[in-house]
Scaffold this active site. Sequence first.
Site, short mmCIF file in Angstrom:
data_model
loop_
_atom_site.label_atom_id
_atom_site.label_comp_id
_atom_site.label_asym_id
_atom_site.label_seq_id
_atom_site.Cartn_x
_atom_site.Cartn_y
_atom_site.Cartn_z
N PRO A 95 0.79 -1.22 0.00
CA PRO A 95 0.00 0.00 0.00
C PRO A 95 0.83 1.28 0.00
O PRO A 95 1.88 1.35 0.64
CB PRO A 95 -0.82 -0.11 1.29
CG PRO A 95 -0.04 -1.03 2.15
CD PRO A 95 0.60 -2.02 1.22
N ASN A 96 0.31 2.24 -0.74
CA ASN A 96 0.84 3.61 -0.82
C ASN A 96 2.14 3.73 -1.62
O ASN A 96 2.62 4.84 -1.85
CB ASN A 96 1.02 4.22 0.59
CG ASN A 96 -0.29 4.27 1.34
OD1 ASN A 96 -1.26 4.83 0.83
ND2 ASN A 96 -0.35 3.68 2.51
N ARG A 142 5.10 11.06 -2.26
CA ARG A 142 4.82 10.65 -0.87
C ARG A 142 6.06 10.86 0.00
O ARG A 142 7.08 10.18 -0.19
CB ARG A 142 4.42 9.17 -0.87
CG ARG A 142 4.21 8.60 0.50
CD ARG A 142 4.17 7.09 0.48
NE ARG A 142 3.94 6.59 1.81
CZ ARG A 142 4.17 5.35 2.21
NH1 ARG A 142 4.61 4.45 1.34
NH2 ARG A 142 3.94 4.99 3.43
N TYR A 166 11.15 8.77 1.52
CA TYR A 166 11.14 7.71 0.50
C TYR A 166 11.82 8.10 -0.82
O TYR A 166 11.92 7.27 -1.72
CB TYR A 166 9.69 7.29 0.22
CG TYR A 166 8.99 6.71 1.44
CD1 TYR A 166 9.46 5.56 2.05
CD2 TYR A 166 7.88 7.35 2.00
CE1 TYR A 166 8.84 5.03 3.18
CE2 TYR A 166 7.24 6.84 3.13
CZ TYR A 166 7.73 5.68 3.71
OH TYR A 166 7.12 5.17 4.83
N ASN A 187 8.18 -5.52 -0.98
CA ASN A 187 8.06 -4.35 -0.12
C ASN A 187 6.58 -4.28 0.25
O ASN A 187 5.77 -3.79 -0.53
CB ASN A 187 8.52 -3.07 -0.82
CG ASN A 187 8.44 -1.88 0.14
OD1 ASN A 187 7.86 -1.96 1.24
ND2 ASN A 187 9.01 -0.76 -0.28
N ALA A 199 3.03 -0.87 4.79
CA ALA A 199 2.52 -0.94 6.17
C ALA A 199 2.00 -2.33 6.54
O ALA A 199 1.94 -2.65 7.74
CB ALA A 199 1.42 0.10 6.36
N GLU A 209 12.90 -9.44 1.73
CA GLU A 209 12.11 -8.34 2.27
C GLU A 209 12.82 -7.03 1.94
O GLU A 209 14.04 -6.93 2.12
CB GLU A 209 11.99 -8.48 3.79
CG GLU A 209 11.22 -7.34 4.42
CD GLU A 209 11.45 -7.20 5.92
OE1 GLU A 209 12.41 -7.80 6.45
OE2 GLU A 209 10.66 -6.47 6.55
N HIS A 242 12.66 -2.60 2.06
CA HIS A 242 12.06 -1.32 2.44
C HIS A 242 12.98 -0.20 1.98
O HIS A 242 14.21 -0.31 2.09
CB HIS A 242 11.88 -1.21 3.96
CG HIS A 242 10.98 -2.26 4.51
ND1 HIS A 242 9.62 -2.21 4.36
CD2 HIS A 242 11.25 -3.40 5.16
CE1 HIS A 242 9.08 -3.28 4.93
NE2 HIS A 242 10.05 -4.03 5.41
N ARG A 281 12.68 4.06 12.88
CA ARG A 281 11.55 5.00 12.83
C ARG A 281 10.62 4.81 14.04
O ARG A 281 11.10 4.51 15.12
CB ARG A 281 10.83 4.83 11.48
CG ARG A 281 11.75 5.15 10.29
CD ARG A 281 11.06 4.94 8.96
NE ARG A 281 9.93 5.84 8.81
CZ ARG A 281 8.99 5.69 7.87
NH1 ARG A 281 9.08 4.69 7.01
NH2 ARG A 281 8.00 6.54 7.78
C1 DQA Z 1 8.13 1.05 3.76
C2 DQA Z 1 8.25 1.15 5.29
C3 DQA Z 1 6.93 0.91 5.96
O1 DQA Z 1 7.06 1.07 7.37
C4 DQA Z 1 5.89 1.90 5.46
O2 DQA Z 1 4.64 1.61 6.05
C5 DQA Z 1 5.81 1.97 3.99
C6 DQA Z 1 7.06 1.96 3.23
C7 DQA Z 1 9.45 1.40 3.07
O3 DQA Z 1 9.62 1.04 1.91
O4 DQA Z 1 10.29 2.09 3.66
O5 DQA Z 1 4.74 2.10 3.41
O6 DQA Z 1 7.83 -0.30 3.44
#
Ligand code: DQA
Length: 146
Positions: free
Chosen positions: A11-12, A19, A24, A75, A78, A99, A101, A108
């Site tokens: 998501p997002n 964003r 990011y 990735n 959340a 995994e 990110h 964080r």
């Molecule tokens: C994320 C880190 C997550 O905590 C966050 O909710 C994201 C992006 C990252 O790529 O840094 O949506 O996965």
Amino acid sequence: MSKTLYILNGPNLNRLGTREPDVYGTKTLGDIEKACAELARDGGLDLVFRQTNAEGTLVDHVQEAADHAGALIINAGAYTHTSVALHDALRLVSVPVIELHLSNPAAREDFRRTNYVAPAATASICGFGAMGYDMAVTAAIRLVKT
Ligand code: DQA
């Protein structure tokens, strides 16, 4: 072994570029996909690159990867911190799972320290921004070939 690399985004991440660029970066997911496609092609892998905001759809994509992928990079955004369903789906994957990110969630907010993905992953790459995708694809190519 399958020569297909799956890269799944949660998501997002479709909003990358605008964003929270201080967290990011300024590259869009399209920019990242293009770079991954070039690296995968040069490494002899086919690429499936997806993004969804829906938890169930992400689970569907992980199940598809379990059946068809030679390696999976995820990735989960959340859902990393909330989704037992995603954890259970990742347990179905027998090929390497990386995994990924962009940020370093461990550095964080406290709520980002809960992680349902890492215990089901082979390895984790965090905190390198968009470069982390390049690193993950490079590692996946090596893992698929060995
Ligand atoms: C994320 C880190 C997550 O905590 C966050 O909710 C994201 C992006 C990252 O790529 O840094 O949506 O996965």
